[in-house]
Design an enzyme around this catalytic site. Structure first.
Site, PDB file in Angstrom:
ATOM      1  N   LYS A  13      10.191   0.416  26.517  1.00 49.30           N
ATOM      2  CA  LYS A  13      10.943  -0.752  26.558  1.00 49.30           C
ATOM      3  C   LYS A  13      10.459  -0.270  25.102  1.00 49.30           C
ATOM      4  CE  LYS A  13       6.976  -2.233  28.302  1.00 49.30           C
ATOM      5  NZ  LYS A  13       6.122  -0.251  29.403  1.00 49.30           N
ATOM      6  N   ARG A  88       2.209  -9.317  32.519  1.00 46.63           N
ATOM      7  CA  ARG A  88       2.179  -8.247  32.685  1.00 46.63           C
ATOM      8  C   ARG A  88       1.018  -8.485  34.271  1.00 46.63           C
ATOM      9  NH1 ARG A  88       1.715  -4.053  28.353  1.00 46.63           N
ATOM     10  NH2 ARG A  88       1.765  -2.075  29.261  1.00 46.63           N
ATOM     11  N   ARG A 127       4.582  11.710  23.285  1.00 51.18           N
ATOM     12  CA  ARG A 127       4.563  10.622  22.779  1.00 51.18           C
ATOM     13  C   ARG A 127       3.524  10.713  21.665  1.00 51.18           C
ATOM     14  NH1 ARG A 127       4.312   4.100  25.087  1.00 51.18           N
ATOM     15  NH2 ARG A 127       2.670   4.794  25.645  1.00 51.18           N
ATOM     16  N   ARG A 160      -0.955   8.343  21.037  1.00 51.38           N
ATOM     17  CA  ARG A 160      -2.031   7.294  21.507  1.00 51.38           C
ATOM     18  C   ARG A 160      -3.195   7.961  22.526  1.00 51.38           C
ATOM     19  NH1 ARG A 160       1.922   2.318  23.656  1.00 51.38           N
ATOM     20  NH2 ARG A 160      -0.038   2.268  25.057  1.00 51.38           N
ATOM     21  N   ARG A 171      -2.903   3.936  34.197  1.00 55.13           N
ATOM     22  CA  ARG A 171      -1.685   3.023  33.432  1.00 55.13           C
ATOM     23  C   ARG A 171      -1.298   2.407  34.906  1.00 55.13           C
ATOM     24  NH1 ARG A 171      -0.657   5.555  28.262  1.00 55.13           N
ATOM     25  NH2 ARG A 171       0.537   3.978  27.740  1.00 55.13           N
TER      26      ARG A 171
END
Ligand code: ADP
Ligand code: ADP
Length: 219
Positions: A13, A88, A127, A160, A171
């Protein structure tokens, strides 16, 4: 035009949202980026959100809704926006609809970027994002030109705290339990369309642009 970009954590996203918004002349409103900006600046909102984010659970609806709706009233969002990471929960989706209805607006399109769970975990674990603006890279599939530096703004890249395998799994669990109902909500409205997220970044971008331009023409 108001676009809600849907997809699990790691589906792409953020990677798609920024260039897509620029291409279509819309604002890119990413709830995760707004939270991380508040955490970085040490605001009250940031202090409140920090602990939830670290654990991989959702920040409470009232705080999140206020933050995003407030961002949507900024002048750069007057011509429309791509929402990334919001809504969400069903309560967030309903609050968004109510706020838009007051301005004779609605969610025009809700693309859902679909990626398998195995690939999501691979993407989250590798990531790296930039300090300045949250631009996303992947150490294997989308590396920066210079290691540790953002191609776009030259800022430092970091991993992160919530991209560890344990928190990423949490998550994804939260996504399937709390966010999947939002997908059905937009499907029932007739604004949802699915995009194959397991193609190259360019191919996903082109599919999104084609579908959103068709929506805009039809509107
Ligand atoms: P990703 O893109 O990897 O899914 P985000 O940057 O969108 O991650 O979100 C990071 C974290 O911020 C989430 O795990 C959650 O704790 C919080 N968050 C972001 N958006 C929302 C939202 N709409 N509602 C509640 N919490 C949110
Ligand atoms: P989200 O915002 O949905 O959590 P990101 O846009 O941050 O997801 O992407 C998650 C990770 O996957 C990043 O490391 C990014 O570079 C990588 N990625 C994004 N799209 C693709 C793709 N189409 N193919 C391979 N890797 C991708």
């Amino acid at each position: 035009m108001i676009v809600v970009l849907l997809g699990a954590p790691g589906s792409g996203k953020g990677t798609q949202g920024a260039p897509l918004a620029e291409h279509l002349g819309l604002a890119h409103v990413a709830s995760g980026d707004l939270f991380r900006d508040n955490i970085g600046r040490g605001t009250e909102l940031g202090k409140l959100a920090q602990d939830y984010i670290k654990r991989g659970v959702l920040v409470p609806d009232d705080v999140t809704i206020r933050m995003v709706l407030d961002r949507l009233t900024s002048t750069d969002a007057a011509g429309g926006a791509i929402l990334d990471g919001f809504p969400r929960t069903l309560a967030q989706a309903q609050a968004l609809d109510m706020a838009l209805a007051k301005q004779d607006q609605r969610v025009d399109a809700a693309p859902l970027v679909e990626v398998s769970t195995e690939e999501l975990l691979r993407r989250l674990a590798g990531r790296w994002i930039c300090r300045a603006a949250g631009h996303s890279y992947h150490e294997a599939s989308n590396p920066p030109r210079e290691p540790g530096r953002c191609d776009i703004d030259g800022s430092e890249l970091y991993q992160r705290e919530d991209d560890t395998i344990e928190v990423a799994r949490k998550r994804l669990e939260v996504y399937f339990e709390q966010t999947r109902p939002v997908v059905d909500y937009y499907r029932q409205r007739g604004v949802l369309f699915e995009i194959n997220g397991e193609q190259s970044i360019d191919e996903v971008f082109h599919d999104l642009v084609d579908a959103l331009q068709a929506t805009r023409t039809a509107a």
